[in-house]
Each structure stands twice: as C-alpha cells, then as structure tokens.
Scaffold this motif. Structure first.
Motif, PDB file in Angstrom:
ATOM      1  N   THR A  36       0.837  -1.484   0.415  1.00 50.95           N
ATOM      2  CA  THR A  36      -0.182  -0.240   0.062  1.00 50.95           C
ATOM      3  C   THR A  36       1.216   1.566   0.239  1.00 50.95           C
ATOM      4  O   THR A  36       1.898   1.709   0.539  1.00 50.95           O
ATOM      5  CB  THR A  36      -0.904  -0.123   1.713  1.00 50.95           C
ATOM      6  N   VAL A  37       0.828   1.653  -0.489  1.00 48.72           N
ATOM      7  CA  VAL A  37       0.897   3.314  -0.105  1.00 48.72           C
ATOM      8  C   VAL A  37       0.130   4.579  -0.412  1.00 48.72           C
ATOM      9  O   VAL A  37      -0.938   5.006  -1.347  1.00 48.72           O
ATOM     10  CB  VAL A  37       2.044   3.643  -1.933  1.00 48.72           C
ATOM     11  N   ILE A  38      -0.191   5.636   0.905  1.00 46.02           N
ATOM     12  CA  ILE A  38      -1.019   6.198   1.253  1.00 46.02           C
ATOM     13  C   ILE A  38      -0.431   7.100   1.005  1.00 46.02           C
ATOM     14  O   ILE A  38       0.349   7.497   1.951  1.00 46.02           O
ATOM     15  CB  ILE A  38      -1.586   5.486   2.438  1.00 46.02           C
ATOM     16  N   TYR A  77      -7.216  13.751   5.582  1.00 49.35           N
ATOM     17  CA  TYR A  77      -7.541  12.799   4.389  1.00 49.35           C
ATOM     18  C   TYR A  77      -6.944  12.622   3.989  1.00 49.35           C
ATOM     19  O   TYR A  77      -5.067  12.118   4.669  1.00 49.35           O
ATOM     20  CB  TYR A  77      -7.775  14.402   3.709  1.00 49.35           C
ATOM     21  N   ALA A  78      -7.454  11.178   2.722  1.00 44.42           N
ATOM     22  CA  ALA A  78      -6.134  10.627   2.071  1.00 44.42           C
ATOM     23  C   ALA A  78      -6.384  10.652   1.039  1.00 44.42           C
ATOM     24  O   ALA A  78      -7.283  10.040   0.619  1.00 44.42           O
ATOM     25  CB  ALA A  78      -5.119   9.311   3.535  1.00 44.42           C
ATOM     26  N   GLN A  79      -5.480   9.803   0.143  1.00 40.93           N
ATOM     27  CA  GLN A  79      -5.471   9.078  -1.406  1.00 40.93           C
ATOM     28  C   GLN A  79      -4.567   7.548  -0.486  1.00 40.93           C
ATOM     29  O   GLN A  79      -3.437   7.945  -0.510  1.00 40.93           O
ATOM     30  CB  GLN A  79      -5.563   9.571  -2.133  1.00 40.93           C
ATOM     31  N   PRO A  85     -12.614   6.296  -1.685  1.00 41.17           N
ATOM     32  CA  PRO A  85     -13.075   7.439  -0.319  1.00 41.17           C
ATOM     33  C   PRO A  85     -12.378   6.743   1.657  1.00 41.17           C
ATOM     34  O   PRO A  85     -11.951   7.292   2.216  1.00 41.17           O
ATOM     35  CB  PRO A  85     -14.044   7.841  -0.612  1.00 41.17           C
ATOM     36  N   GLY A  86     -12.716   5.697   1.927  1.00 39.66           N
ATOM     37  CA  GLY A  86     -12.800   5.030   2.761  1.00 39.66           C
ATOM     38  C   GLY A  86     -11.138   5.116   3.664  1.00 39.66           C
ATOM     39  O   GLY A  86     -11.162   5.390   5.078  1.00 39.66           O
ATOM     40  N   VAL A  87     -10.372   5.180   2.975  1.00 36.48           N
ATOM     41  CA  VAL A  87      -8.801   5.317   2.913  1.00 36.48           C
ATOM     42  C   VAL A  87      -9.356   6.705   4.344  1.00 36.48           C
ATOM     43  O   VAL A  87      -8.382   6.671   5.354  1.00 36.48           O
ATOM     44  CB  VAL A  87      -7.839   5.852   2.825  1.00 36.48           C
ATOM     45  N   SER A  88      -9.693   7.788   3.665  1.00 40.87           N
ATOM     46  CA  SER A  88      -9.610   9.442   4.169  1.00 40.87           C
ATOM     47  C   SER A  88      -9.850   8.947   5.714  1.00 40.87           C
ATOM     48  O   SER A  88      -9.366   9.607   6.913  1.00 40.87           O
ATOM     49  CB  SER A  88     -10.624  10.106   3.711  1.00 40.87           C
ATOM     50  N   ASP A  89     -10.747   8.290   6.156  1.00 39.26           N
ATOM     51  CA  ASP A  89     -11.471   7.616   6.986  1.00 39.26           C
ATOM     52  C   ASP A  89     -10.395   7.175   8.172  1.00 39.26           C
ATOM     53  O   ASP A  89     -10.761   7.730   9.596  1.00 39.26           O
ATOM     54  CB  ASP A  89     -13.043   7.308   7.346  1.00 39.26           C
TER      55      ASP A  89
END
Length: 262
Positions: free
Chosen positions: A44-46, A58-60, A69-73
C-alpha cells in the motif's frame, strides 16, 4: 545505512522524469505510488494529510488500485488515536522512519491489527512531506515484512523529490482552479488554462509560468516550489523561447492572450 546502487539512482531518475512530464495533478499521486511500489515492494502507498485547523484527516491510497474514499476515514481515526507517525511529525521530525523504531510494542497495537486486517500489511514506513502551510502531510508505505536499512536509505534520498512533487501537484491544482475561475469570468478566454494545445510547455514550465503571471519573482517562485532561483530562470528561458518572447511582461501578455494563464 546501506549504500545505494546504480539501479536505485535509475529508479530515482525515472521518478523525476515521470513527475516532470505528467501534467494531470489528479493522477500524479497514483503515478508516484506506482513507482514507490515497484522500488520498495510495497503493498500500500497512502498520501495522507491533516489540516491543522480542526485536525481533519484526508488521504488517497493505492494497493495498487485505489483504496477508495474510506482511506480518509482511516486517517481521521489515526488522528483521533494519536498514531505514532503523527506524534513523530508533531515533534518536528522530518526524516523517513520505520514505525517499529518509534512505536514500542507495534505488533501488540490496535494500529497493527487494523492494518493487517484491512490491507494485509504488518509494517509501515512514514515519509514526512514538510512545507505545506497549515497542514501535516506524509506518505505511508505498508507491506508484509519490515523495511531494510538499504530501503530506508533509498527513501531518504528520494524524499526531497517527493516533497517537491507534492508541492508541484498542489500548485498545479491551485493554478487550474484559478484558470477555471478566470475562464468562467471571461467567456471569451480560451479554457482551460494549463491544457491549451500547441505551446509545447512542460508541466513544470507551466507551473513556473503560472506563478510568474501572479507577479512572483524568481526568488519567490523558487521558494514556492522549493527550487533555486537559478533553476527558475532556466525554466523561464525555455518558456521565453517556446513562446517567442524575451522578457517577463511580454511573456505574461502572450500567455494570457493564448489562454495559457488566466
């Protein structure tokens, strides 16, 4: 730390060229993520950020397809849980760091359990991206198995490139927003700026030109993009040649008439 090899520098050069030749800020982070996954064998790369006002995360992320979009949560939970990497950055540390070196009992933590459950990763490497106003930004690399000293040396050498690429992406987003606003205010103008065909300007030259049109000096552009004034002037010389101009005023006028800048 282990020494770097010729292949490592080839990967760095590939990353630099990919960033400079890519003019779509919406997909550039994904492009960078792909290069990091190839170089370090990441799962993974965030790209994560925390707005300091309100402490909103927030994140991608990609693995290698989008994590959605759940990665921002997830990042927002990490803010509330005081993830070790956040604490590390709040203490003004800016070097890349393995999570196991700053979190005692990492394998017994809830962060470890969540990462393993959600993404199948057991180790993380944090790469701070300092310089964003009113924000903390970082890249989190995750995989099964810890990162080696050689890989930490590689990402440490690559970090300045990632910081500049991150700033480049944010400037492209901002300039595109300004161009869209200018086109909306002036229907006769060509639009969108930064996407007008036929001028042969690279994405980096477009960014420098956009900042020049806002009235920044070479030193000011250099500070904004974290490059030297000498490098800015080299970009400007290429812009002048491609647009057939020889000074800043005429260059901005030509660029505005062509719809390249708002």
């Amino acid at each position: 730390m282990s020494g770097l090899h010729a292949q490592d520098y080839e990967r760095m050069l590939d990353l630099v060229m990919a960033v400079l030749e890519h003019d779509d800020p919406d997909s550039l982070s994904h492009l960078i993520a792909g290069h990091l996954q190839d170089a370090l064998g990441c799962d993974t790369v965030i790209f994560a950020g925390i707005r300091l006002t309100g402490r909103v995360g927030y994140a991608q992320g990609w693995a290698p397809v989008s994590l959605g979009p759940g990665v921002s949560d997830v990042i927002q939970r990490r803010v509330e849980q005081r993830h070790p990497l956040i604490t590390y950055m709040e203490a003004a540390h800016s070097s890349p760091v393995s999570i196991t070196s700053i979190c005692d009992g990492w394998r017994n933590s809830s962060w470890y359990s969540e990462a393993r459950r959600d993404y199948g990763t057991t180790h993380q490497l944090g790469v701070p991206l300092p310089g964003a106003p009113d924000e903390m930004r970082a890249i989190s690399l995750g995989r099964r198995g810890d990162f080696t000293d050689h890989e930490l040396a590689f990402i440490t050498r690559v970090q300045p490139l990632l910081v500049r690429a991150d700033r480049h992406v944010r400037e492209l987003h901002r300039l595109r927003g300004a161009a869209a606003a200018g086109a909306a205010a002036s229907p006769a103008a060509l639009s969108p700026a930064l996407a007008v065909p036929g001028h042969d300007l690279t994405p980096r030259e477009l960014t420098v030109l956009g900042l020049l049109a806002e009235g920044l000096t070479a030193a000011g552009i250099g500070r904004r993009l974290t490059i030297s004034p000498h490098t800015v002037n080299r970009h400007l010389e290429k812009v002048y040649r491609k647009l057939g101009t020889n000074n800043r005023v005429s260059t901005v006028l030509v660029a505005k008439r062509a719809g390249i800048v708002p």
